[in-house]
Write an enzyme that holds these catalytic residues in place. Structure first.
Site, PDB file in Angstrom:
ATOM      1  N   GLU A 162      -8.780   8.115   2.710  1.00 13.15           N
ATOM      2  CA  GLU A 162      -9.115   8.413   4.229  1.00 13.15           C
ATOM      3  C   GLU A 162     -10.151  10.343   4.915  1.00 13.15           C
ATOM      4  O   GLU A 162      -9.481  11.114   4.258  1.00 13.15           O
ATOM      5  CB  GLU A 162      -7.710   8.353   5.570  1.00 13.15           C
ATOM      6  CG  GLU A 162      -7.332   8.861   7.012  1.00 13.15           C
ATOM      7  CD  GLU A 162      -6.196   8.828   6.970  1.00 13.15           C
ATOM      8  OE1 GLU A 162      -5.266   7.289   6.520  1.00 13.15           O
ATOM      9  OE2 GLU A 162      -6.510   8.687   8.437  1.00 13.15           O
TER      10      GLU A 162
ATOM     11  N   LYS B 263       0.975  -1.558  -0.071  1.00  9.42           N
ATOM     12  CA  LYS B 263      -0.057  -0.029  -0.126  1.00  9.42           C
ATOM     13  C   LYS B 263       1.282   1.181   0.230  1.00  9.42           C
ATOM     14  O   LYS B 263       1.952   1.374   0.397  1.00  9.42           O
ATOM     15  CB  LYS B 263      -0.844  -0.046   0.998  1.00  9.42           C
ATOM     16  CG  LYS B 263      -1.847   1.297   0.834  1.00  9.42           C
ATOM     17  CD  LYS B 263      -2.689   1.316   2.597  1.00  9.42           C
ATOM     18  CE  LYS B 263      -2.160   1.513   3.851  1.00  9.42           C
ATOM     19  NZ  LYS B 263      -1.738   2.936   3.553  1.00  9.42           N
TER      20      LYS B 263
HETATM   21  O1  KIV Z   1      -0.796   3.105   8.812  1.00  9.33           O
HETATM   22  C1  KIV Z   1      -2.172   2.419   8.947  1.00  9.33           C
HETATM   23  O2  KIV Z   1      -2.073   1.744   9.751  1.00  9.33           O
HETATM   24  C2  KIV Z   1      -3.332   2.689   7.527  1.00  9.33           C
HETATM   25  C3  KIV Z   1      -4.728   2.270   8.298  1.00  9.33           C
HETATM   26  C4  KIV Z   1      -4.932   3.265   8.980  1.00  9.33           C
HETATM   27  C5  KIV Z   1      -5.183   2.332   6.376  1.00  9.33           C
HETATM   28  O3  KIV Z   1      -2.570   3.393   7.277  1.00  9.33           O
END
Ligand code: KIV
Length: 283
Positions: free
Chosen positions: A186, A116
């Site tokens: 977000e 991600k």
């Molecule tokens: O770092 C994290 O835990 C996140 C989530 C809140 C999506 O990016």
């Protein structure tokens, strides 16, 4: 590999929210086992580990090696959920080549099955390079904690002005066109979360983005009531574990001080009577 294992393709097919996708951050094997057994779809080793595990004020100092270590911990316990590694600050911003090198490490050394990364239009080329190399990508738009030095540490929501909303839609489309299989959205108003969801062909995973997203995200420590310093409006607490733990620790402390623990039930005994006699005679 178990056959019910969640894959990027199976998640992509759930666009439209049937059933809605769930994503939770997790950093260790004990929690990974619990989340996995509960049926959480995506187990994310998020850079929130900076604040929640390392005790830092923000995620900026988290390294690729930190994420690899926690991916390995989570990966040993997870059977069904898709294991995803967050790309830390400065691990992908320098160039698509640097991003490929670091994402490759999360996959090869950490066992991540997807990564991600935060950002919209500006990282589309990188998302494209990663997916072409065979690394599935989840985007992350709206509030982006890694941009806090620019946007301000206290930025709690995004997408409230028209130009912000236009940018958010450009970001969502750019990430989808670049090949991401899902995108975290977000802290945006629910109307904006709905518009983004309707505008792209890949699932949106909302954290504070309303009920119309294709999936929902919360920080595990928030939903379990383990982190209690601060509670954003979108957080729902499903348990109060900090209170439960504090109560248990208080009882343990009192039992030890009052010599109620360990008691007979929690002590081993020598069963052999001759050994008992020998023990008595030992100097
Ligand atoms: O770092 C994290 O835990 C996140 C989530 C809140 C999506 O990016």
């Amino acid at each position: 590999m178990t056959s019910d294992r969640i894959t990027p393709e199976s998640l992509r097919a759930r666009k439209g929210g049937s059933p809605p996708i769930t994503l939770l951050p997790v950093y260790d094997a004990t929690f990974a086992r619990l989340l996995d057994r509960a049926g959480i779809d995506i187990l994310l080793v998020g850079d929130t580990l900076g604040q929640l595990v390392q005790g830092r004020e923000n995620p900026l100092a988290v390294s690729v090696e930190d994420v690899i270590y926690h991916l390995q911990c989570v990966g040993r316990a997870a059977r069904r959920g898709l294991l995803v590694g967050d790309m830390p600050f400065m691990s992908f911003q320098i160039s698509p080549e640097e991003a490929l090198r670091n994402a490759g490490k999360l996959v090869k050394e950490g066992g991540a099955r997807a990564v991600k990364l935060e950002g919209g239009e500006r990282i589309a080329e990188t998302v494209n390079a990663l997916t072409r190399a065979g690394i599935p990508v989840i985007g992350h738009i709206g509030v982006q904690p890694q941009s806090m030095l620019i946007t301000g540490e206290m930025r709690l929501s995004a997408g409230k002005a028209l130009e912000d909303i236009r940018q958010l839609l450009r970001d969502a489309r750019a990430i989808a066109e670049a090949g991401a299989f899902a995108v975290v959205v977000e802290a945006v108003p629910r109307e904006v979360g709905k518009k983004v969801t309707e505008s792209i062909p890949i699932p949106t995973l909302g954290i504070g983005a309303g009920p119309d997203c294709d999936g929902q995200v919360l920080v595990t420590h928030d939903l379990l009531g383990l982190f209690t310093e601060f509670k954003p409006k979108f957080v729902k607490r499903y348990a109060h574990l900090a209170e439960t733990i504090e109560k248990a620790l208080g009882e343990f402390l009192a039992d030890v001080r009052e010599k109620r623990f360990p008691d007979e039930e929690h002590s081993y005994h020598l069963k052999d009577s001759s050994l008992l006699l020998e023990l008595e005679r030992l100097p």
